[in-house]
Structures are given as C-alpha cells and as structure tokens.
Motif scaffolding. Structure first.
Motif, short mmCIF file in Angstrom:
data_model
loop_
_atom_site.label_atom_id
_atom_site.label_comp_id
_atom_site.label_asym_id
_atom_site.label_seq_id
_atom_site.Cartn_x
_atom_site.Cartn_y
_atom_site.Cartn_z
N ASP A 12 50.79 40.15 45.12
CA ASP A 12 49.63 39.86 45.96
C ASP A 12 48.86 41.14 46.24
O ASP A 12 49.12 41.85 47.20
N ASP A 13 47.90 41.43 45.40
CA ASP A 13 47.02 42.58 45.59
C ASP A 13 45.60 42.11 45.37
O ASP A 13 45.02 42.29 44.30
N THR A 14 45.04 41.47 46.38
CA THR A 14 43.74 40.83 46.23
C THR A 14 42.58 41.81 46.26
O THR A 14 41.51 41.47 45.80
N THR A 15 42.76 43.00 46.77
CA THR A 15 41.64 43.93 46.91
C THR A 15 41.65 45.06 45.90
O THR A 15 40.78 45.93 45.96
N LYS A 16 42.59 45.09 44.99
CA LYS A 16 42.72 46.22 44.08
C LYS A 16 41.46 46.43 43.24
O LYS A 16 40.91 47.52 43.18
N GLN A 46 55.14 40.43 45.77
CA GLN A 46 54.99 41.64 44.97
C GLN A 46 53.72 41.64 44.12
O GLN A 46 53.23 42.68 43.73
N ASP A 101 38.27 47.17 45.46
CA ASP A 101 38.27 48.54 45.97
C ASP A 101 38.02 49.55 44.85
O ASP A 101 37.40 50.58 45.07
#
Length: 76
Positions: A34-38, A32, A41
C-alpha cells in the motif's frame, strides 16, 4: 530418472510455491504493497528544493502527531 527423484522435486516445488503464496498473502494483509502516493510524490517533488520541502513537511507532520499524542496522555 527414478520415481523418488521426481516425487522429491514435486514436493520441494509445492513447498516453495506454498511458501511464496503465504508470503504474498501476509504482505497483502499487513499492507506491504500500500503505497498510494509514491508516484504522485515522485512527479510533484522531482527537484532538490522540492524534496527538501517534502522532508520538512513530513517532519512537521510527525511533530504535530507527537504533540497530539502528548496532549492525549497528559491533558492540560
């Protein structure tokens, strides 16, 4: 305060703490957080046109993935 009130407060706080720990461990195990590109981006696509391009790129990725799945299911 009476001893039973203090005991009840300790029990309830321990129960809530255990629930919070369980929710945290579940969130870590299921990815939940794991948002490595937020943030990347957000910096890369900060204009309206860039956001539209990003949405189109995501749609193309989904379409390609769907086609790959269809080919695996039904070989030509």
């Amino acid at each position: 305060m009476d001893a039973w009130v203090i005991a009840m407060m300790i029990f309830i706080s321990t129960l809530l703490g255990a629930f919070g720990l369980f929710a945290l461990i579940w969130g870590l195990k299921t990815g939940q957080f794991d948002d490595t590109t937020k943030f990347l981006d957000g910096a890369r696509f900060d204009g309206e046109e860039e956001l539209k391009d990003a949405v189109m790129m995501e749609e193309k990725k989904k379409e390609l993935e769907r086609r790959r799945k269809d080919r695996r299911i039904m070989p030509h």
